[in-house]
Scaffold this active site. Sequence first.
Site, PDB file in Angstrom:
ATOM      1  N   ASP A 126       0.825  -1.210   0.000  1.00 45.42           N
ATOM      2  CA  ASP A 126       0.000   0.000   0.000  1.00 45.42           C
ATOM      3  C   ASP A 126       0.859   1.260   0.000  1.00 45.42           C
ATOM      4  O   ASP A 126       1.875   1.332   0.707  1.00 45.42           O
ATOM      5  CB  ASP A 126      -0.871   0.019   1.261  1.00 45.42           C
ATOM      6  CG  ASP A 126      -2.348  -0.051   0.946  1.00 45.42           C
ATOM      7  OD1 ASP A 126      -2.750   0.399  -0.131  1.00 45.42           O
ATOM      8  OD2 ASP A 126      -3.107  -0.560   1.794  1.00 45.42           O
ATOM      9  N   GLU A 225     -14.499  -1.789  -2.163  1.00 45.34           N
ATOM     10  CA  GLU A 225     -14.833  -1.885  -0.737  1.00 45.34           C
ATOM     11  C   GLU A 225     -16.177  -1.244  -0.406  1.00 45.34           C
ATOM     12  O   GLU A 225     -16.475  -0.133  -0.842  1.00 45.34           O
ATOM     13  CB  GLU A 225     -13.737  -1.231   0.116  1.00 45.34           C
ATOM     14  CG  GLU A 225     -14.003  -1.347   1.611  1.00 45.34           C
ATOM     15  CD  GLU A 225     -12.821  -0.969   2.490  1.00 45.34           C
ATOM     16  OE1 GLU A 225     -12.963  -1.010   3.722  1.00 45.34           O
ATOM     17  OE2 GLU A 225     -11.744  -0.630   1.937  1.00 45.34           O
TER      18      GLU A 225
END
Length: 327
Positions: A126, A225
């Site tokens: 990330d 998400e």
Amino acid sequence: MASQMLRPRTILSTFATSSQRLTPLVNARWSSHSPLGTTLTTRKPVTINTIQSLYRKNEPITVITAHDFPSAHVADHAGMDIILVGDSLAMVAMGMDDTSEVLLDEMILHCKSVARATKGAFTVGDLPMGSYEISPEQALASAIRVIKEGRVKAIKLEGGKDMAPTIAKITGAGIPVLAHIGLTPQRQNALGGFRVQGKTRSSALRFLEDALAVQEAGAFATVVEAVPAEVAELVTKKLSIPTIGIGAGNGCSGQVLVQVDMLGNFPPGRFLPKFVKKFGNVWEESLRAIEQYKDEVKSRAYPAPEHTYPMTKEAFEDFAKAVKDRE
């Protein structure tokens, strides 16, 4: 002689199983502080081509987070397709309040640990908040560091249409990008908290536009998400890259969960999002084992004779005599 006893010794052995596949190499060391090590495997390393092949075959892509060597070690052994060094490590590994606190240098450190353990899965790191939003050039510089220093294979960043130029900049430099759309935790304050996205016509259309934009920019896949399952499934069908769902139903091309959450490695009473399923209870087993250790130390049941190193009676008597002679 003593120095020889302390020197690590490695014993390598292989033998065929019933399927004629070789077992991992066995490492034996004198030191009790030997590293966990990694095991050799006949599993072919997952690449971008592997992920695309799974997508074409409509075989779900398995993704899980890891934040250190042990968590990556077990995930790789379990056969995960992708291991993500997510910025969720801010909370689950560093005790921070949210993902916005973790720094790029800290992410790189954790990426290194994960990369050392991962021999089969495709690794993704990330980009933390503040390391890529200023400009595509800043994002590329951060991505290069994560790849070169963190030793992962790809990076992930949050954002849709607004991040398309940034994704294009990074992929143009030959670095694979996993996009992240829908609920983007790094932007929770702008979203009004952790709120499901795509619940209205206009919001769902924006989600679709984000998905098409990151695809056009060159992302090899995108995390989706906290989006209604119907919306995620329809958008997945409109794309030509995989979607990796988390709280987005099983119509996505694959699924991702935070390892600590799905293992149940946390004390009772911790809030969990609706989409998390506990597949284990690591906290309970760890607590039981550590409490037993504490009790056995207190009662002197541990260490038992089998946990100690032997010495001949004659040698000990000679030692005892030498001690007495010094009095």
